[in-house]
Design a protein around this motif. Structure first.
Motif, mmCIF file in Angstrom:
data_model
loop_
_atom_site.group_PDB
_atom_site.id
_atom_site.type_symbol
_atom_site.label_atom_id
_atom_site.label_comp_id
_atom_site.label_asym_id
_atom_site.label_seq_id
_atom_site.Cartn_x
_atom_site.Cartn_y
_atom_site.Cartn_z
ATOM 1 N N VAL A 152 -0.264 2.180 0.390
ATOM 2 C CA VAL A 152 -1.197 2.034 -0.733
ATOM 3 C C VAL A 152 -2.527 2.697 -0.400
ATOM 4 O O VAL A 152 -3.145 2.378 0.622
ATOM 5 N N ALA A 153 -2.940 3.591 -1.279
ATOM 6 C CA ALA A 153 -4.255 4.238 -1.180
ATOM 7 C C ALA A 153 -5.102 3.722 -2.339
ATOM 8 O O ALA A 153 -4.769 3.949 -3.499
ATOM 9 N N ILE A 204 -3.409 2.508 3.352
ATOM 10 C CA ILE A 204 -3.819 3.756 3.987
ATOM 11 C C ILE A 204 -5.046 4.273 3.257
ATOM 12 O O ILE A 204 -5.481 3.685 2.266
ATOM 13 N N ARG A 205 -5.597 5.369 3.739
ATOM 14 C CA ARG A 205 -6.751 5.987 3.093
ATOM 15 C C ARG A 205 -6.429 7.453 2.826
ATOM 16 O O ARG A 205 -5.938 8.149 3.720
ATOM 17 N N LEU A 206 -6.703 7.916 1.607
ATOM 18 C CA LEU A 206 -6.529 9.325 1.248
ATOM 19 C C LEU A 206 -7.883 9.917 0.904
ATOM 20 O O LEU A 206 -8.709 9.261 0.279
ATOM 21 N N GLY A 207 -8.041 11.187 1.267
ATOM 22 C CA GLY A 207 -9.224 11.945 0.885
ATOM 23 C C GLY A 207 -10.467 11.523 1.562
ATOM 24 O O GLY A 207 -11.555 11.777 1.232
ATOM 25 N N ASP A 226 -10.527 6.668 -11.695
ATOM 26 C CA ASP A 226 -10.429 5.865 -10.480
ATOM 27 C C ASP A 226 -9.025 5.265 -10.504
ATOM 28 O O ASP A 226 -8.697 4.497 -11.412
ATOM 29 N N HIS A 227 -8.212 5.656 -9.537
ATOM 30 C CA HIS A 227 -6.849 5.138 -9.513
ATOM 31 C C HIS A 227 -6.436 4.771 -8.095
ATOM 32 O O HIS A 227 -6.988 5.258 -7.119
ATOM 33 N N THR A 228 -5.472 3.875 -8.029
ATOM 34 C CA THR A 228 -4.878 3.412 -6.787
ATOM 35 C C THR A 228 -3.387 3.669 -6.882
ATOM 36 O O THR A 228 -2.798 3.460 -7.951
ATOM 37 N N SER A 229 -2.794 4.139 -5.786
ATOM 38 C CA SER A 229 -1.359 4.430 -5.797
ATOM 39 C C SER A 229 -0.667 3.840 -4.586
ATOM 40 O O SER A 229 -1.238 3.777 -3.498
ATOM 41 N N ALA A 230 0.585 3.438 -4.793
ATOM 42 C CA ALA A 230 1.481 3.000 -3.722
ATOM 43 C C ALA A 230 2.640 3.983 -3.670
ATOM 44 O O ALA A 230 3.245 4.285 -4.699
ATOM 45 N N TYR A 231 2.933 4.486 -2.462
ATOM 46 C CA TYR A 231 3.974 5.492 -2.275
ATOM 47 C C TYR A 231 5.030 4.945 -1.331
ATOM 48 O O TYR A 231 4.709 4.491 -0.226
#
Length: 174
Positions: A34-35, A171-174, A53-58
């Motif tokens: 999850v980011a 996790i953290r993205l960008g 502003d969005h949050t995603s789970a991969y």
């Protein structure tokens, strides 16, 4: 020859963590990464600036990556084009392409409008093409740069030895 195989299927949801956990419990998918609040330096909705502003789970489910995405802010977006706040459902498929600019032009020439153009803080760009009338969903496009293909490989590799423990990870993205 398939030029652009589907690499990911994505659902708009109200809570990515709850959705990822439910999918894991029912189908054995995952683990999910999850980011939160993915940073974007540029975001255009149908050609006009629109903050997103969005949050995603991969996570991985067999050969496909699954994404659960939630929109955290008000306002127009490619997500709100299909679902009002509080609604959930299947949203898009994602394709990794060789040349984003060329593929954008091909899709536009075929009559598919661009619903989203976005760039992350590192300059990584992605596009959401409106394929709803023709195919029933949006189509996300991005180039197969090493950071992206490496991320896909990390998610896939984590699934290979996944024993079901710790199914939702931050996790953290960008």
């Amino acid at each position: 020859m398939i030029r652009h195989p589907i690499r990911q299927v994505a659902y708009l949801v109200n809570d990515v963590r709850a959705s990822a956990l439910a999918h894991h419990r029912l189908f054995g998918s995952g683990p999910y990464f999850v980011a939160d609040n993915i940073p974007l330096r540029t975001c255009l909705h149908r050609g006009r600036p629109a903050p997103l502003d969005h949050t995603s789970a991969y996570g991985q489910w067999g050969d496909l990556m699954i994404e659960f995405v939630q929109q955290n802010n008000e306002g127009p977006s490619a997500f709100r084009d299909l679902y009002a706040p509080g609604e959930e459902g299947f949203h898009h498929v994602a394709l990794i392409v060789d040349d984003l600019a060329e593929t954008r032009a091909q899709f536009a020439a075929d009559g598919l409008a661009e619903a989203l153009y976005a760039e992350m803080n590192d300059g990584f760009a992605f596009v959401m093409v409106d394929g709803v009338a023709r195919y029933g969903q949006m189509i996300e496009l991005y180039e197969g740069r090493p950071a992206l293909t490496g991320f896909y490989a990390m998610v896939r590799d984590a699934a290979a030895g996944f024993d079901g423990s710790d199914p939702v990870r931050t996790i953290r993205l960008g």
